[in-house]
Design a protein around this motif. Structure first.
Motif, PDB file in Angstrom:
ATOM      1  N   ASP A  13       0.846  -1.215   0.000  1.00  0.00           N
ATOM      2  CA  ASP A  13       0.000   0.000   0.000  1.00  0.00           C
ATOM      3  C   ASP A  13       0.872   1.252   0.000  1.00  0.00           C
ATOM      4  O   ASP A  13       0.548   2.251  -0.634  1.00  0.00           O
ATOM      5  CB  ASP A  13      -0.890   0.038   1.256  1.00  0.00           C
ATOM      6  N   LEU A  14       1.976   1.147   0.732  1.00  0.00           N
ATOM      7  CA  LEU A  14       2.906   2.281   0.812  1.00  0.00           C
ATOM      8  C   LEU A  14       3.462   2.599  -0.574  1.00  0.00           C
ATOM      9  O   LEU A  14       3.556   3.760  -0.978  1.00  0.00           O
ATOM     10  CB  LEU A  14       4.031   1.931   1.790  1.00  0.00           C
ATOM     11  N   GLN A  15       3.783   1.539  -1.317  1.00  0.00           N
ATOM     12  CA  GLN A  15       4.296   1.715  -2.685  1.00  0.00           C
ATOM     13  C   GLN A  15       3.252   2.450  -3.545  1.00  0.00           C
ATOM     14  O   GLN A  15       3.581   3.417  -4.232  1.00  0.00           O
ATOM     15  CB  GLN A  15       4.596   0.338  -3.283  1.00  0.00           C
ATOM     16  N   THR A  16       2.015   2.018  -3.456  1.00  0.00           N
ATOM     17  CA  THR A  16       0.937   2.641  -4.232  1.00  0.00           C
ATOM     18  C   THR A  16       0.795   4.121  -3.853  1.00  0.00           C
ATOM     19  O   THR A  16       0.652   4.986  -4.713  1.00  0.00           O
ATOM     20  CB  THR A  16      -0.398   1.910  -3.962  1.00  0.00           C
ATOM     21  N   GLU A  20       1.538   7.390  -6.160  1.00  0.00           N
ATOM     22  CA  GLU A  20       0.481   8.405  -6.287  1.00  0.00           C
ATOM     23  C   GLU A  20       1.062   9.800  -6.007  1.00  0.00           C
ATOM     24  O   GLU A  20       0.752  10.769  -6.703  1.00  0.00           O
ATOM     25  CB  GLU A  20      -0.622   8.077  -5.287  1.00  0.00           C
ATOM     26  N   ALA A  21       1.920   9.861  -5.002  1.00  0.00           N
ATOM     27  CA  ALA A  21       2.560  11.133  -4.640  1.00  0.00           C
ATOM     28  C   ALA A  21       3.432  11.641  -5.790  1.00  0.00           C
ATOM     29  O   ALA A  21       3.424  12.835  -6.110  1.00  0.00           O
ATOM     30  CB  ALA A  21       3.404  10.951  -3.387  1.00  0.00           C
TER      31      ALA A  21
ATOM     32  N   HIS B 120       0.027  14.370  -1.635  1.00  0.00           N
ATOM     33  CA  HIS B 120       0.700  15.588  -2.124  1.00  0.00           C
ATOM     34  C   HIS B 120       1.581  16.256  -1.059  1.00  0.00           C
ATOM     35  O   HIS B 120       2.033  17.366  -1.246  1.00  0.00           O
ATOM     36  CB  HIS B 120      -0.303  16.570  -2.728  1.00  0.00           C
ATOM     37  N   ALA B 121       1.813  15.538   0.024  1.00  0.00           N
ATOM     38  CA  ALA B 121       2.711  16.079   1.046  1.00  0.00           C
ATOM     39  C   ALA B 121       4.139  16.086   0.504  1.00  0.00           C
ATOM     40  O   ALA B 121       4.548  15.141  -0.180  1.00  0.00           O
ATOM     41  CB  ALA B 121       2.633  15.229   2.301  1.00  0.00           C
ATOM     42  N   GLN B 126       9.465  13.665  -1.408  1.00  0.00           N
ATOM     43  CA  GLN B 126      10.903  13.555  -1.122  1.00  0.00           C
ATOM     44  C   GLN B 126      11.293  12.077  -0.950  1.00  0.00           C
ATOM     45  O   GLN B 126      12.321  11.645  -1.453  1.00  0.00           O
ATOM     46  CB  GLN B 126      11.202  14.308   0.157  1.00  0.00           C
ATOM     47  N   LEU B 127      10.428  11.356  -0.268  1.00  0.00           N
ATOM     48  CA  LEU B 127      10.692   9.936  -0.009  1.00  0.00           C
ATOM     49  C   LEU B 127      10.712   9.135  -1.314  1.00  0.00           C
ATOM     50  O   LEU B 127      11.630   8.341  -1.535  1.00  0.00           O
ATOM     51  CB  LEU B 127       9.613   9.397   0.943  1.00  0.00           C
ATOM     52  N   ILE B 128       9.741   9.371  -2.176  1.00  0.00           N
ATOM     53  CA  ILE B 128       9.697   8.611  -3.439  1.00  0.00           C
ATOM     54  C   ILE B 128      10.888   8.975  -4.325  1.00  0.00           C
ATOM     55  O   ILE B 128      11.465   8.114  -4.986  1.00  0.00           O
ATOM     56  CB  ILE B 128       8.332   8.765  -4.187  1.00  0.00           C
ATOM     57  N   ARG B 129      11.306  10.249  -4.287  1.00  0.00           N
ATOM     58  CA  ARG B 129      12.481  10.660  -5.069  1.00  0.00           C
ATOM     59  C   ARG B 129      13.719   9.899  -4.605  1.00  0.00           C
ATOM     60  O   ARG B 129      14.514   9.431  -5.394  1.00  0.00           O
ATOM     61  CB  ARG B 129      12.716  12.169  -4.916  1.00  0.00           C
ATOM     62  N   ARG B 130      13.852   9.767  -3.278  1.00  0.00           N
ATOM     63  CA  ARG B 130      15.021   9.070  -2.735  1.00  0.00           C
ATOM     64  C   ARG B 130      14.968   7.578  -3.045  1.00  0.00           C
ATOM     65  O   ARG B 130      15.995   6.950  -3.283  1.00  0.00           O
ATOM     66  CB  ARG B 130      15.107   9.310  -1.228  1.00  0.00           C
ATOM     67  N   ILE B 131      13.764   7.023  -3.044  1.00  0.00           N
ATOM     68  CA  ILE B 131      13.636   5.595  -3.380  1.00  0.00           C
ATOM     69  C   ILE B 131      13.978   5.377  -4.857  1.00  0.00           C
ATOM     70  O   ILE B 131      14.691   4.443  -5.208  1.00  0.00           O
ATOM     71  CB  ILE B 131      12.216   5.087  -3.040  1.00  0.00           C
ATOM     72  N   LEU B 132      13.501   6.270  -5.715  1.00  0.00           N
ATOM     73  CA  LEU B 132      13.802   6.156  -7.147  1.00  0.00           C
ATOM     74  C   LEU B 132      15.308   6.252  -7.398  1.00  0.00           C
ATOM     75  O   LEU B 132      15.854   5.553  -8.244  1.00  0.00           O
ATOM     76  CB  LEU B 132      13.070   7.243  -7.946  1.00  0.00           C
TER      77      LEU B 132
END
Lengths: 110, 191
Positions: A13-16, A20-21, B120-121, B126-132
């Protein structure tokens, strides 16, 4: 503090949620001032390559590699070949080995 | 009346290099947006965009005009970004440095109540950018194109030059790679 089981269970769910973010992140398409001029300055003196030129470059590289490999093989075979009297016997032995089957065939027919 | 893309391209091929400038002006925002998905530093983004347009100029004769110029250019942009990722893969983050306070708070909020953690926080972004940044080049490319830009497998195959089955395999592996990173983050945080 949330329990470990909850944290691990929600990884999908966190991945999804994070994907989304990323989707909601606004497109950052701003361009530095006069960037096109910088590229045009780099392109000065260049011209678009035609089909022959596009294919020519990789083909020339391939040709050079082939020549280098051929030269190396030639040098290696020259270095590996026996010298002096032995070279003659090597040639004879090689010839015998190549024609061995046909010689045998001829002898059998006689 | 402004000249069309086809007219500008024909002029460039015939030797009028200045006709390439309107094409750069028209498409550079899209190329910049694409490059910013793969490179963080602005100097790297500019290098990628510059390379895309130089390649486009040099290979313009190979553009057959069967598809719009924009599609051809964006294919070139995607491939240049992939080359950039592969060239810089040694520099990518291999260990996940400590989560920042906002990232940590956002994760806590997500674990307690997933629907309350907003997508949209800034912390989530920032977290997804770092994971990518931690993903391998093919995984990052496929996650960006398939999941973030929501392109179809066929479109990705055309952009990257990979076959459709290869895109599917890489997408499967990329999701697994991402889940692994997320599992490690949650494990490090809560264990």
């Amino acid at each position: 503090m949330p329990s470990v089981s909850i944290a691990v269970m929600n990884a999908s769910d966190l991945q999804t949620k994070l994907i989304e973010a990323a989707r909601k992140e606004p497109l950052q398409d701003q361009v530095p001032y006069a960037f096109e001029k910088r590229i045009m300055a780099r392109l000065a003196g260049m011209s678009p390559l035609n089909d022959w030129a596009l294919w020519g470059r990789p083909l020339w590289r391939a040709a050079i590699s082939c020549v280098v490999i051929t030269l190396l093989c030639g040098l290696w075979s020259m270095a590996a070949a026996p010298k002096g009297e032995n070279s003659d016997s090597f040639a004879q032995a090689f010839e015998r080995a190549v024609f061995a089957s046909s010689d045998q065939h001829l002898e059998d027919n006689w | 009346m402004e000249p069309t893309d086809a007219e500008l391209i024909a002029a460039v091929i015939q030797g009028d290099a200045a006709s390439f400038e309107p094409l750069i002006r028209k498409y550079q925002p899209r190329v910049f947006a694409t490059a910013r998905r793969y490179a963080r530093r602005e100097s790297e983004v500019e290098d990628i965009v510059q390379e895309v347009f130089i390649k486009a100029f040099q290979k313009l004769a190979s553009f057959r005009g069967e598809a719009p110029f924009e599609h051809w250019l964006m294919r070139l942009a995607v491939r240049t970004c992939y080359d950039f990722l592969r060239a810089h893969q040694r520099n990518r983050e291999t260990t996940f440095t400590e989560l920042s306070q906002p990232e940590s708070d956002w994760l806590d909020q997500f674990v307690v109540n997933p629907s309350a953690a907003e997508e949209h926080a800034e912390a989530a972004r920032q977290l997804i950018r770092r994971i990518l940044d931690r993903l391998s080049p093919p995984a990052r490319l496929v996650i960006t194109l398939l999941e973030i830009e929501e392109r179809t497998v066929k479109e990705i195959a055309e952009s990257t030059g990979w076959s459709v089955p290869l895109v599917k395999v890489r997408a499967f592996r990329a999701r697994a790679e991402m889940r692994k990173i997320l599992a490690r983050i949650t494990k490090e945080k809560y264990m």
